[in-house]
Design an enzyme around this catalytic site. Structure first.
Site, PDB file in Angstrom:
ATOM      1  N   GLU A   1      -9.210  -6.108  -8.959  1.00 19.73           N
ATOM      2  CA  GLU A   1      -9.949  -5.381  -7.913  1.00 19.73           C
ATOM      3  C   GLU A   1     -10.477  -4.092  -8.516  1.00 19.73           C
ATOM      4  O   GLU A   1     -10.355  -3.884  -9.727  1.00 19.73           O
ATOM      5  CB  GLU A   1      -9.037  -5.105  -6.714  1.00 19.73           C
TER       6      GLU A   1
ATOM      7  N   LYS B   1       0.883  -1.178   0.000  1.00 12.27           N
ATOM      8  CA  LYS B   1       0.000   0.000   0.000  1.00 12.27           C
ATOM      9  C   LYS B   1       0.917   1.223   0.000  1.00 12.27           C
ATOM     10  O   LYS B   1       1.146   1.859   1.027  1.00 12.27           O
ATOM     11  CB  LYS B   1      -0.915  -0.047   1.224  1.00 12.27           C
TER      12      LYS B   1
HETATM   13  N1  PXG Z   1      -7.635  -2.255  -2.994  1.00 10.33           N
HETATM   14  C1  PXG Z   1      -6.945  -1.110  -3.005  1.00 10.33           C
HETATM   15  C2  PXG Z   1      -6.092  -0.792  -4.169  1.00 10.33           C
HETATM   16  C3  PXG Z   1      -7.017  -0.260  -1.902  1.00 10.33           C
HETATM   17  O1  PXG Z   1      -6.326   0.873  -1.891  1.00 10.33           O
HETATM   18  C4  PXG Z   1      -8.567  -1.788  -0.847  1.00 10.33           C
HETATM   19  C5  PXG Z   1      -8.429  -2.602  -1.961  1.00 10.33           C
HETATM   20  C6  PXG Z   1      -9.406  -2.230   0.304  1.00 10.33           C
HETATM   21  O2  PXG Z   1      -8.602  -2.610   1.416  1.00 10.33           O
HETATM   22  P1  PXG Z   1      -9.082  -2.457   2.926  1.00 10.33           P
HETATM   23  O3  PXG Z   1      -7.951  -2.978   3.727  1.00 10.33           O
HETATM   24  O4  PXG Z   1      -9.336  -0.982   3.146  1.00 10.33           O
HETATM   25  O5  PXG Z   1     -10.313  -3.260   3.088  1.00 10.33           O
HETATM   26  C7  PXG Z   1      -7.839  -0.595  -0.801  1.00 10.33           C
HETATM   27  C8  PXG Z   1      -7.944   0.321   0.363  1.00 10.33           C
HETATM   28  C9  PXG Z   1      -9.372   6.278  -0.218  1.00 10.33           C
HETATM   29  C10 PXG Z   1      -9.135   5.011   0.493  1.00 10.33           C
HETATM   30  O6  PXG Z   1      -8.955   7.312   0.308  1.00 10.33           O
HETATM   31  C11 PXG Z   1      -8.767   3.859  -0.158  1.00 10.33           C
HETATM   32  C12 PXG Z   1      -8.543   2.700   0.565  1.00 10.33           C
HETATM   33  C13 PXG Z   1      -8.701   2.680   1.903  1.00 10.33           C
HETATM   34  C14 PXG Z   1      -9.059   3.824   2.537  1.00 10.33           C
HETATM   35  C15 PXG Z   1      -9.269   5.014   1.842  1.00 10.33           C
HETATM   36  O7  PXG Z   1      -9.990   6.267  -1.287  1.00 10.33           O
HETATM   37  N2  PXG Z   1      -8.166   1.624  -0.121  1.00 10.33           N
END
Ligand code: PXG
Length: 289
Positions: free
Chosen positions: A182, A149
């Site tokens: 995804e 991430k």
């Molecule tokens: N795929 C990607 C590429 C992400 O960045 C998820 C899946 C979901 O993962 P989690 O662990 O959150 O269930 C993410 C997470 C935003 C934002 O500001 C994006 C995420 C999390 C929080 C905020 O758009 N992405």
């Protein structure tokens, strides 16, 4: 708003980093997005573990231990007097001279922001989201591991622009082989004949924390959940589809490229999981004391 930077709290307008920070210059750093509900941080340890794994993968030393990062997170929420909201943890390579070499940066910068986040209007949770397939492919493991991430989200940003231009709520990203990976900031799931399917991590999907919660909820409810390679065909012919993410939570998807998925409305298994997810977020998590 009070923002934590390297052990100090700053008012929003004074919360700044150096223009020489490699996080800005090269996207060199990692982050986490974490939610807290009703005075409890949801799945905090899992997010912190993933943060440290992301840092490890890019040879970034976080200048605090896990317990200290957890303490800084809770302290930032407390200082902002919030009970429900969103925490953005950012670890950058830190300030250094120009040049890619991370050795130019003596110390990583630790930032904690506690705020509110609303990705989608309430109507999208009730009626479902429109999703389009993006031409931009998910970065391959051999380029930059999509497991990390990282602060380098341009791949997702470019896909998000495609989704926005198509008036869609999210963009579906395929990997180089054409399999579904995804969405730009969420994991994707389908339901077919009472079984749940989601792309494997090897496809380029982030090991989402919310994704993991869906596996637990499915096991608890006795619903089959597996991770085969998934194509767009599987979405076209699915009974239900939904997305998961910390910010998005669980959200139904009702169209892909303007084609209805199933009956074109949120399905029963999606609704069941959304209800259980809401219960879990309200009743579990690390208490912010
Ligand atoms: N795929 C990607 C590429 C992400 O960045 C998820 C899946 C979901 O993962 P989690 O662990 O959150 O269930 C993410 C997470 C935003 C934002 O500001 C994006 C995420 C999390 C929080 C905020 O758009 N992405």
């Amino acid at each position: 708003m009070k923002v934590y930077i390297d052990g100090e709290f700053y008012e929003k307008e004074h919360a700044k980093v150096s223009v020489f920070d490699h996080g800005l210059l090269y996207g060199d750093g990692v982050f986490e997005g974490i939610r807290f509900y009703n005075g409890r941080v949801f799945r905090l340890e899992e997010h912190i573990d993933r943060l440290f794994d992301s840092a490890r993968a890019i040879c970034l030393t976080i200048p605090l231990g896990k317990a200290e990062i957890i303490a800084a997170t809770c302290e930032t929420i407390r200082k902002n007097e919030l009970r429900d909201g969103y925490v953005r943890l950012v670890i950058t390579r830190g300030p250094g001279d120009l040049g890619l070499n991370p050795a130019l940066c003596p110390k990583a910068t630790v930032i904690v922001i506690a705020a509110k986040i609303t990705l989608y209007p309430q109507a999208a949770y009730e009626n479902g989201l429109m999703v389009v397939t993006c031409a931009t492919r998910r970065i391959p493991h051999g380029a930059l591991s999509p497991m990390v991430k990282s602060l380098n989200y341009l791949n997702n940003v470019l896909a998000k622009i495609e989704a926005q231009n198509a008036d869609a709520g999210e963009g579906l990203m395929l990997n180089e082989q054409g399999y579904v990976a995804e969405c730009t900031g969420d994991n994707v799931f389908i339901v077919k004949n009472g079984r749940i399917y989601t792309p494997p991590i090897a496809s380029g999907a982030l090991a989402g924390v919310t994704r993991g919660v869906v596996f637990e909820m499915a096991a608890e409810a006795g619903i089959s959940i597996t991770e085969p390679n998934i194509t767009r065909y599987d979405l076209w012919t699915a009974d239900e589809c939904f997305l998961t993410g910390t910010a998005a939570e669980l959200i139904p998807v009702v169209t892909l490229d303007r084609r209805s998925i199933g009956e074109g409305k949120p399905g029963p298994i999606t609704r069941q999981l959304m209800t259980r997810f809401h219960e879990l977020t309200q009743s579990t998590g690390t208490v912010i004391d």
